[in-house]
Design a protein around this motif. Structure first.
Motif, PDB file in Angstrom:
ATOM      1  N   UNK A   1       2.122  -1.921   4.470  1.00 42.34           N
ATOM      2  CA  UNK A   1       1.584  -0.559   4.472  1.00 42.34           C
ATOM      3  C   UNK A   1       2.714   0.425   4.740  1.00 42.34           C
ATOM      4  N   UNK A   2       3.066   1.202   3.728  1.00 44.62           N
ATOM      5  CA  UNK A   2       4.167   2.171   3.877  1.00 44.62           C
ATOM      6  C   UNK A   2       3.633   3.599   4.000  1.00 44.62           C
ATOM      7  N   UNK A   3       2.328   3.741   4.190  1.00 43.01           N
ATOM      8  CA  UNK A   3       1.701   5.068   4.088  1.00 43.01           C
ATOM      9  C   UNK A   3       1.777   5.865   5.386  1.00 43.01           C
ATOM     10  N   UNK A   4       1.549   7.151   5.268  1.00 37.19           N
ATOM     11  CA  UNK A   4       1.427   8.053   6.414  1.00 37.19           C
ATOM     12  C   UNK A   4       0.174   8.898   6.264  1.00 37.19           C
ATOM     13  N   UNK A   5      -0.587   9.099   7.347  1.00 35.34           N
ATOM     14  CA  UNK A   5      -1.872   9.792   7.250  1.00 35.34           C
ATOM     15  C   UNK A   5      -1.739  11.306   7.279  1.00 35.34           C
ATOM     16  N   UNK A   6      -0.971  11.830   6.330  1.00 37.15           N
ATOM     17  CA  UNK A   6      -0.723  13.276   6.297  1.00 37.15           C
ATOM     18  C   UNK A   6      -1.843  14.010   5.581  1.00 37.15           C
ATOM     19  N   UNK A   7      -2.158  15.180   6.081  1.00 36.48           N
ATOM     20  CA  UNK A   7      -2.996  16.102   5.332  1.00 36.48           C
ATOM     21  C   UNK A   7      -2.499  17.502   5.617  1.00 36.48           C
TER      22      UNK A   7
ATOM     23  N   UNK B   1       0.835  -1.190   0.000  1.00 35.59           N
ATOM     24  CA  UNK B   1       0.000   0.000   0.000  1.00 35.59           C
ATOM     25  C   UNK B   1       0.873   1.243   0.000  1.00 35.59           C
ATOM     26  N   UNK B   2       0.938   1.900  -1.142  1.00 36.92           N
ATOM     27  CA  UNK B   2       1.761   3.109  -1.267  1.00 36.92           C
ATOM     28  C   UNK B   2       0.918   4.321  -1.666  1.00 36.92           C
ATOM     29  N   UNK B   3      -0.390   4.252  -1.437  1.00 38.28           N
ATOM     30  CA  UNK B   3      -1.207   5.462  -1.606  1.00 38.28           C
ATOM     31  C   UNK B   3      -1.141   6.260  -0.313  1.00 38.28           C
ATOM     32  N   UNK B   4      -1.602   7.502  -0.358  1.00 36.51           N
ATOM     33  CA  UNK B   4      -1.608   8.340   0.850  1.00 36.51           C
ATOM     34  C   UNK B   4      -2.469   7.685   1.927  1.00 36.51           C
TER      35      UNK B   4
ATOM     36  N   UNK C   1      -1.336  -7.694   7.646  1.00 37.16           N
ATOM     37  CA  UNK C   1      -0.827  -6.326   7.487  1.00 37.16           C
ATOM     38  C   UNK C   1       0.497  -6.153   8.236  1.00 37.16           C
ATOM     39  N   UNK C   2       1.478  -5.581   7.559  1.00 36.26           N
ATOM     40  CA  UNK C   2       2.753  -5.224   8.185  1.00 36.26           C
ATOM     41  C   UNK C   2       3.027  -3.756   7.873  1.00 36.26           C
ATOM     42  N   UNK C   3       3.108  -2.953   8.918  1.00 35.34           N
ATOM     43  CA  UNK C   3       3.493  -1.550   8.743  1.00 35.34           C
ATOM     44  C   UNK C   3       5.006  -1.484   8.674  1.00 35.34           C
ATOM     45  N   UNK C   4       5.523  -0.833   7.662  1.00 36.96           N
ATOM     46  CA  UNK C   4       6.977  -0.700   7.562  1.00 36.96           C
ATOM     47  C   UNK C   4       7.333   0.436   6.610  1.00 36.96           C
ATOM     48  N   UNK C   5       8.555   0.893   6.672  1.00 39.84           N
ATOM     49  CA  UNK C   5       9.188   1.800   5.706  1.00 39.84           C
ATOM     50  C   UNK C   5       8.615   3.226   5.705  1.00 39.84           C
ATOM     51  N   UNK C   6       7.494   3.458   6.418  1.00 37.20           N
ATOM     52  CA  UNK C   6       6.899   4.795   6.403  1.00 37.20           C
ATOM     53  C   UNK C   6       7.758   5.832   7.111  1.00 37.20           C
ATOM     54  N   UNK C   7       8.794   5.379   7.819  1.00 33.53           N
ATOM     55  CA  UNK C   7       9.620   6.304   8.605  1.00 33.53           C
ATOM     56  C   UNK C   7      10.750   6.953   7.800  1.00 33.53           C
ATOM     57  N   UNK C   8      10.897   6.538   6.534  1.00 27.78           N
ATOM     58  CA  UNK C   8      11.958   7.122   5.697  1.00 27.78           C
ATOM     59  C   UNK C   8      11.397   7.543   4.347  1.00 27.78           C
ATOM     60  N   UNK C   9      12.097   8.468   3.718  1.00 26.98           N
ATOM     61  CA  UNK C   9      11.807   8.879   2.353  1.00 26.98           C
ATOM     62  C   UNK C   9      11.950   7.684   1.403  1.00 26.98           C
ATOM     63  N   UNK C  10      11.200   7.684   0.286  1.00 27.37           N
ATOM     64  CA  UNK C  10      11.198   6.493  -0.574  1.00 27.37           C
ATOM     65  C   UNK C  10      12.556   6.223  -1.219  1.00 27.37           C
ATOM     66  N   UNK C  11      13.363   7.257  -1.423  1.00 25.50           N
ATOM     67  CA  UNK C  11      14.709   7.018  -1.966  1.00 25.50           C
ATOM     68  C   UNK C  11      15.540   6.197  -0.983  1.00 25.50           C
TER      69      UNK C  11
END
Lengths: 217, 217
Positions: B92-98, B66-69, B127-137
């Motif tokens: 799930x790599x997303x963050x609930x930003x608005x 899941x890489x949508x917002x 579901x595994x939450x991961x990678x949302x803590x870093x920029x995609x690069x």
């Protein structure tokens, strides 16, 4: 320097003890004049240590340290008295933790922070949020954790942040490891670090850690 | 392995591109079948790359990313279809930003998280939450940042977390730098890291950084 440290919990006593060790005069403030924990601390911490009410601790201080729990910070500072905070640096090291069904929660959170609450309630105080991102043992002895890990300062007053950065230097934090995140609004972001800090503490099994921000450039 | 990557933003395209580079088959999913960004990506990313709807991306996948917002994660996964998620690992790599008045906000926050929302809505997904803590690069090339900096996994299913840890290994994250924070509830804590991440990004002037947890023992 004369410090008023508000709060007789482990954070207040640890910060107060280190400040006395560094040669400062410290009044550890509590809600009542005869708080046994504060009196015992004052009797054992060294020559510069005294105990008093929140009002006494703040009145005599050049710098005030808020080390009570975040959720009672405003009432402690009200007891200290706005007049005794006017123009003074108020270092807020608190976190707005509370507990529900054995789980740690945060309030205020995201739309506000304890740092901002204090600055709003005492507009003539020079509030600097700092040190809340580490355990109090690490606050006053960063060398116990290896690496170039960092602490943050948040606040509206650049001179106040410079004074706190100098204090952090006395604790052992080199200036280049003190990151200035901007105005007091950024206190939200360092308070919101706490849930991750708590999960990492649970994973490591101790609180002797800190984050080091590694950067490509 | 066959991946369905939901979301054609920079995170989805970066993750999808890296997966293709690693030899996987990737369908980049979007709301519509003729999304020009997805079609262009599929045409240029390499042999294993395809574009499709969310439903097509999930149906053909062994692992769904899941890489949508964060705020549209549930609707994207509903469009993908519960049947196509059953029993599958959903990263799930997303963050609930608005955004409000030019400021970044988070919702849900503190009492809930996108990771938990997804797990509740799709109880048979792993579901595994991961990678949302870093920029995609940094997600797909951790070596661009020096040091033994870390990522996290949160989720209820140990085998799913092991599969994600293996995937992170393909991206360049050694297993010892993947910290398991426990169940999906801990997704709250990694999502609440974002405000501090954003302030640090503003302070550094770029997103090429990550946190390394330094510990005394």
């Amino acid at each position: 320097m004369r410090y008023g440290v508000l709060g007789t919990g482990v954070a207040g006593r640890t910060l107060g003890g280190k400040l006395v060790e560094l040669g400062h005069e410290v009044t550890l403030g509590s809600r009542t004049k005869d708080n046994p924990v504060a009196l015992e601390w004052a009797g054992s911490a060294g020559g510069g240590a005294a105990a008093g009410t929140f009002a006494e601790a703040a009145a005599s201080a050049e710098i005030v340290v808020n080390a009570v729990a975040g959720q009672v910070a405003l009432s402690a500072l009200e007891a200290a008295g706005a007049d005794s905070l006017d123009g003074k640096v108020v270092v807020d090291v608190s976190n707005p933790l509370w507990f529900e069904d054995g789980e740690v929660r945060l309030s205020p959170v995201e739309s506000d922070s304890v740092g901002e609450q204090i600055q709003r309630a005492f507009p003539h105080a020079r509030v600097v949020k700092s040190l809340n991102t580490v355990n109090c043992a690490v606050m006053v002895d960063p060398a116990r954790v290896p690496g170039d890990h960092q602490v943050f300062v948040c606040g509206e007053d650049a001179e106040a942040k410079a004074q706190v950065t100098a204090l952090l230097g006395e604790f052992g934090w080199p200036a280049e490891r003190v990151l200035d995140l901007g105005g007091i609004r950024s206190a939200r972001s360092v308070e919101m670090w706490l849930p991750l800090w708590l999960n990492v503490m649970r994973t490591f099994g101790h609180a002797d850690f800190n984050l080091e921000l590694r950067r490509a450039r």
